[in-house]
Enzyme design. Structure first.
Site, PDB file in Angstrom:
ATOM      1  N   ASN A 223      -0.302   7.034   2.760  1.00 20.67           N
ATOM      2  CA  ASN A 223      -0.339   6.411   1.426  1.00 20.67           C
ATOM      3  C   ASN A 223      -1.049   7.340   0.455  1.00 20.67           C
ATOM      4  O   ASN A 223      -1.912   8.115   0.850  1.00 20.67           O
ATOM      5  CB  ASN A 223      -1.087   5.078   1.488  1.00 20.67           C
ATOM      6  CG  ASN A 223      -1.051   4.355   0.149  1.00 20.67           C
ATOM      7  OD1 ASN A 223      -0.017   4.303  -0.515  1.00 20.67           O
ATOM      8  ND2 ASN A 223      -2.182   3.810  -0.267  1.00 20.67           N
TER       9      ASN A 223
ATOM     10  N   HIS B 106      -3.214   7.260  -3.208  1.00 21.34           N
ATOM     11  CA  HIS B 106      -3.937   6.322  -4.067  1.00 21.34           C
ATOM     12  C   HIS B 106      -4.586   7.088  -5.227  1.00 21.34           C
ATOM     13  O   HIS B 106      -5.181   8.143  -5.004  1.00 21.34           O
ATOM     14  CB  HIS B 106      -4.995   5.573  -3.252  1.00 21.34           C
ATOM     15  CG  HIS B 106      -5.690   4.544  -4.060  1.00 21.34           C
ATOM     16  ND1 HIS B 106      -5.136   3.304  -4.321  1.00 21.34           N
ATOM     17  CD2 HIS B 106      -6.870   4.575  -4.728  1.00 21.34           C
ATOM     18  CE1 HIS B 106      -5.958   2.620  -5.106  1.00 21.34           C
ATOM     19  NE2 HIS B 106      -7.016   3.367  -5.361  1.00 21.34           N
TER      20      HIS B 106
ATOM     21  N   ARG C 287       3.177  -3.390  -1.906  1.00 22.93           N
ATOM     22  CA  ARG C 287       3.057  -4.500  -0.954  1.00 22.93           C
ATOM     23  C   ARG C 287       2.158  -4.059   0.182  1.00 22.93           C
ATOM     24  O   ARG C 287       2.187  -2.882   0.571  1.00 22.93           O
ATOM     25  CB  ARG C 287       4.417  -4.864  -0.369  1.00 22.93           C
ATOM     26  CG  ARG C 287       5.349  -5.470  -1.368  1.00 22.93           C
ATOM     27  CD  ARG C 287       5.209  -6.972  -1.369  1.00 22.93           C
ATOM     28  NE  ARG C 287       5.979  -7.563  -2.438  1.00 22.93           N
ATOM     29  CZ  ARG C 287       5.773  -8.785  -2.889  1.00 22.93           C
ATOM     30  NH1 ARG C 287       4.811  -9.527  -2.387  1.00 22.93           N
ATOM     31  NH2 ARG C 287       6.512  -9.268  -3.847  1.00 22.93           N
TER      32      ARG C 287
END
Ligand code: GAR
Length: 205
Positions: free
Chosen positions: A107, A109, A91
């Site tokens: 984060n 990735h 989200r």
């Protein structure tokens, strides 16, 4: 430092964080909350097995993004977490949330950003035909997949690679570097100067 891990799915990165950071007494980190937007996320099961508090915040239970984000923030505050680690959280967090926790949201990735942002970083890289892809850990800013890069690791694409075999190689690197980055941030060894991030005593790669 107490951290919150946000995950939507399988939770293999959460598991790496649990295994490498949660237990050892010499590590100054406690995972104080695992939060998911999906009640069936296996990540929640992993947290329960490790005795870590969990929370479910479903997008559809809120009128809009702001209310959803506010519910997540409330859980983070309730559990006294100071650092937010996104581990397969699918989200997008809104600008207000990101500003409130500026410099405290990480984060991971599965590509070398800024190449192949979005939800299919591994498949997109394979289909594009690049020979090198990899893993990026970055600070989260308002623009998606675009915050200052803390660590990047290359992964070679072999001719015989499929999405599955490439994913395996990428995940192995993710599980190796994410705990190291989280530890470095928690220990105050990460310094940001504009777009550039410096890790002491040495870069994580
Ligand atoms: C990881 O590969 C992570 O890089 C990716 O989701 C996977 C979650 O796996 N994240 C993104 O694509 C973010 N855009 P996990 O649930 O097993 O940790």
């Amino acid at each position: 430092m107490r951290i919150a891990v946000l995950a939507s799915g399988f939770g293999s990165n959460l598991q790496a964080l649990i295994d490498q950071l949660h237990a050892p007494p010499e590590v100054p980190i406690e995972i104080g909350l695992v939060l998911s937007d999906r009640p069936k996320a296996y990540a929640l099961e992993r947290a329960r097995k490790a005795g870590i508090p969990t929370a479910i915040v479903r997008f559809r239970d809120y009128s809009d993004r702001r209310a959803f984000d506010a519910a997540i923030a409330e859980q983070i505050e309730r559990h006294g977490c100071e650092l937010i680690v996104l581990a397969g959280f699918m989200r997008i967090l809104g600008p207000e949330f990101v500003r409130r926790y500026a410099g405290r949201v990480l984060n991971i990735h599965p590509s070398l950003l800024p190449a192949f942002p979005g939800t299919h970083g591994i498949r997109d890289a394979l289909e594009y035909g690049v020979k090198v892809t990899g893993v990026t850990v970055h600070f989260v800013e308002e623009e998606v997949d675009a915050g200052p890069v803390i660590a990047q690791v290359p992964v070679f694409v072999d001719p015989e690679d499929t999405e599955e075999t490439l994913a395996e190689k990428i995940h192995a690197q993710e599980h190796r570097i994410y705990p190291q980055v989280v530890l470095a941030v928690a220990e105050g060894r990460v310094r940001v100067e504009g777009r550039r991030v410096f890790v002491e005593p040495e870069e994580i790669r």
